[in-house]
Design a protein around this motif. Structure first.
Motif, mmCIF file in Angstrom:
data_model
loop_
_atom_site.group_PDB
_atom_site.id
_atom_site.type_symbol
_atom_site.label_atom_id
_atom_site.label_comp_id
_atom_site.label_asym_id
_atom_site.label_seq_id
_atom_site.Cartn_x
_atom_site.Cartn_y
_atom_site.Cartn_z
ATOM 1 N N ALA A 1 26.440 33.143 33.992
ATOM 2 C CA ALA A 1 27.686 32.487 34.339
ATOM 3 C C ALA A 1 27.956 32.541 35.844
ATOM 4 C CB ALA A 1 28.842 33.113 33.572
ATOM 5 N N ALA A 2 27.262 33.440 36.561
ATOM 6 C CA ALA A 2 27.495 33.557 38.001
ATOM 7 C C ALA A 2 27.154 32.257 38.726
ATOM 8 C CB ALA A 2 26.690 34.711 38.577
ATOM 9 N N ALA A 3 26.191 31.506 38.215
ATOM 10 C CA ALA A 3 25.803 30.254 38.873
ATOM 11 C C ALA A 3 26.950 29.247 38.892
ATOM 12 C CB ALA A 3 24.585 29.645 38.179
ATOM 13 N N GLU A 4 27.833 29.301 37.911
ATOM 14 C CA GLU A 4 28.972 28.378 37.857
ATOM 15 C C GLU A 4 30.241 28.945 38.498
ATOM 16 O OE1 GLU A 4 27.198 28.891 34.714
ATOM 17 O OE2 GLU A 4 25.920 27.258 35.406
ATOM 18 N N ASP A 5 30.204 30.184 38.917
ATOM 19 C CA ASP A 5 31.365 30.837 39.526
ATOM 20 C C ASP A 5 31.469 30.391 40.982
ATOM 21 O OD1 ASP A 5 33.339 32.512 40.488
ATOM 22 O OD2 ASP A 5 32.548 34.293 39.496
ATOM 23 N N THR A 6 32.505 29.625 41.302
ATOM 24 C CA THR A 6 32.626 29.006 42.628
ATOM 25 C C THR A 6 32.877 30.006 43.753
ATOM 26 O OG1 THR A 6 34.969 28.569 42.258
ATOM 27 C CG2 THR A 6 33.411 26.812 41.678
ATOM 28 N N ASN A 7 33.409 31.192 43.449
ATOM 29 C CA ASN A 7 33.654 32.155 44.521
ATOM 30 C C ASN A 7 32.724 33.373 44.434
ATOM 31 O OD1 ASN A 7 34.787 33.844 42.591
ATOM 32 N ND2 ASN A 7 36.864 33.250 43.064
ATOM 33 N N PHE A 8 31.593 33.220 43.759
ATOM 34 C CA PHE A 8 30.580 34.269 43.688
ATOM 35 C C PHE A 8 29.429 33.882 44.604
ATOM 36 C CE2 PHE A 8 26.721 36.145 41.895
ATOM 37 C CZ PHE A 8 27.097 37.468 41.773
ATOM 38 N N ASP A 9 29.129 34.734 45.588
ATOM 39 C CA ASP A 9 28.027 34.441 46.508
ATOM 40 C C ASP A 9 27.323 35.729 46.890
ATOM 41 O OD1 ASP A 9 29.606 35.702 48.462
ATOM 42 O OD2 ASP A 9 30.347 33.812 49.265
ATOM 43 N N ASP A 10 26.459 35.666 47.888
ATOM 44 C CA ASP A 10 25.678 36.834 48.279
ATOM 45 C C ASP A 10 26.524 37.945 48.903
ATOM 46 O OD1 ASP A 10 26.193 35.293 50.542
ATOM 47 O OD2 ASP A 10 24.346 35.909 51.542
ATOM 48 N N LYS A 11 27.777 37.667 49.210
ATOM 49 C CA LYS A 11 28.665 38.683 49.784
ATOM 50 C C LYS A 11 29.557 39.330 48.741
ATOM 51 C CE LYS A 11 28.750 36.393 54.245
ATOM 52 N NZ LYS A 11 27.962 35.220 53.903
ATOM 53 N N GLY A 12 29.597 38.765 47.508
ATOM 54 C CA GLY A 12 30.421 39.360 46.470
ATOM 55 C C GLY A 12 31.109 38.319 45.620
ATOM 56 N N ASP A 13 32.195 38.729 45.019
ATOM 57 C CA ASP A 13 32.948 37.872 44.118
ATOM 58 C C ASP A 13 34.429 38.140 44.314
ATOM 59 O OD1 ASP A 13 33.444 36.011 42.131
ATOM 60 O OD2 ASP A 13 33.002 37.350 40.481
ATOM 61 N N MET A 14 35.235 37.158 44.008
ATOM 62 C CA MET A 14 36.688 37.290 44.093
ATOM 63 C C MET A 14 37.245 37.395 42.672
ATOM 64 S SD MET A 14 39.561 37.057 46.017
ATOM 65 C CE MET A 14 39.057 36.257 47.504
ATOM 66 N N VAL A 15 38.004 38.451 42.426
ATOM 67 C CA VAL A 15 38.642 38.657 41.133
ATOM 68 C C VAL A 15 40.142 38.726 41.368
ATOM 69 C CG1 VAL A 15 38.857 40.198 39.153
ATOM 70 C CG2 VAL A 15 36.640 39.916 40.264
ATOM 71 N N SER A 16 40.893 38.002 40.573
ATOM 72 C CA SER A 16 42.353 37.994 40.709
ATOM 73 C C SER A 16 42.991 38.543 39.441
ATOM 74 C CB SER A 16 42.861 36.574 40.944
ATOM 75 O OG SER A 16 42.330 36.053 42.128
ATOM 76 N N TYR A 17 44.034 39.341 39.628
ATOM 77 C CA TYR A 17 44.810 39.876 38.521
ATOM 78 C C TYR A 17 46.253 39.445 38.702
ATOM 79 C CZ TYR A 17 40.911 42.928 37.396
ATOM 80 O OH TYR A 17 39.684 43.419 37.046
ATOM 81 N N SER A 18 46.903 39.150 37.616
ATOM 82 C CA SER A 18 48.313 38.792 37.633
ATOM 83 C C SER A 18 49.050 39.784 36.736
ATOM 84 C CB SER A 18 48.499 37.362 37.114
ATOM 85 O OG SER A 18 49.866 37.051 37.055
ATOM 86 N N ILE A 19 50.076 40.423 37.283
ATOM 87 C CA ILE A 19 50.800 41.451 36.548
ATOM 88 C C ILE A 19 52.270 41.051 36.456
ATOM 89 C CG2 ILE A 19 51.478 43.877 36.520
ATOM 90 C CD1 ILE A 19 48.936 44.383 38.224
ATOM 91 N N ALA A 20 52.780 40.967 35.237
ATOM 92 C CA ALA A 20 54.196 40.657 35.030
ATOM 93 C C ALA A 20 55.017 41.882 35.422
ATOM 94 C CB ALA A 20 54.443 40.285 33.580
ATOM 95 N N VAL A 21 55.989 41.691 36.285
ATOM 96 C CA VAL A 21 56.805 42.815 36.754
ATOM 97 C C VAL A 21 58.189 42.825 36.127
ATOM 98 C CG1 VAL A 21 55.539 43.077 38.907
ATOM 99 C CG2 VAL A 21 57.521 41.557 38.818
#
Length: 81
Positions: A1-21
């Motif tokens: 699935a990494a091949a289709e991940d638009t923000n995954f590259d040789d420097k790393g990946d971006m992961v976002s979390y959303s937390i209801a406060v």
């Protein structure tokens, strides 16, 4: 699935979390820690179905030492106003 991940590259990946406060007001103190664990929890727990000395011993050791067997790869904290 990494091949289709638009923000995954040789420097790393971006992961976002959303937390209801809810109704809590800022500032928020956010701490994150990225850990590497060489033997995954699910893999180790799958062995618990086998009723033999070796897998039972392995699962027991794993459960007792899992927290200490991880390596912290990165950590950060931030105050969000």
């Amino acid at each position: 699935a990494a091949a289709e991940d638009t923000n995954f590259d040789d420097k790393g990946d971006m992961v976002s979390y959303s937390i209801a406060v809810g109704n809590f007001q800022n500032p928020y103190h956010v701490e994150v820690m990225l850990r590497y664990q060489p033997i995954a929890y699910r893999w180790a727990q799958n062995l618990s179905a086998y009723k033999a000395m070796e897998p039972e011993r392995f699962v027991r050791y794993y459960n007792e030492m899992a927290r200490e067997s991880t390596v912290v790869l990165a950590q950060d904290q931030k105050i969000i106003e």
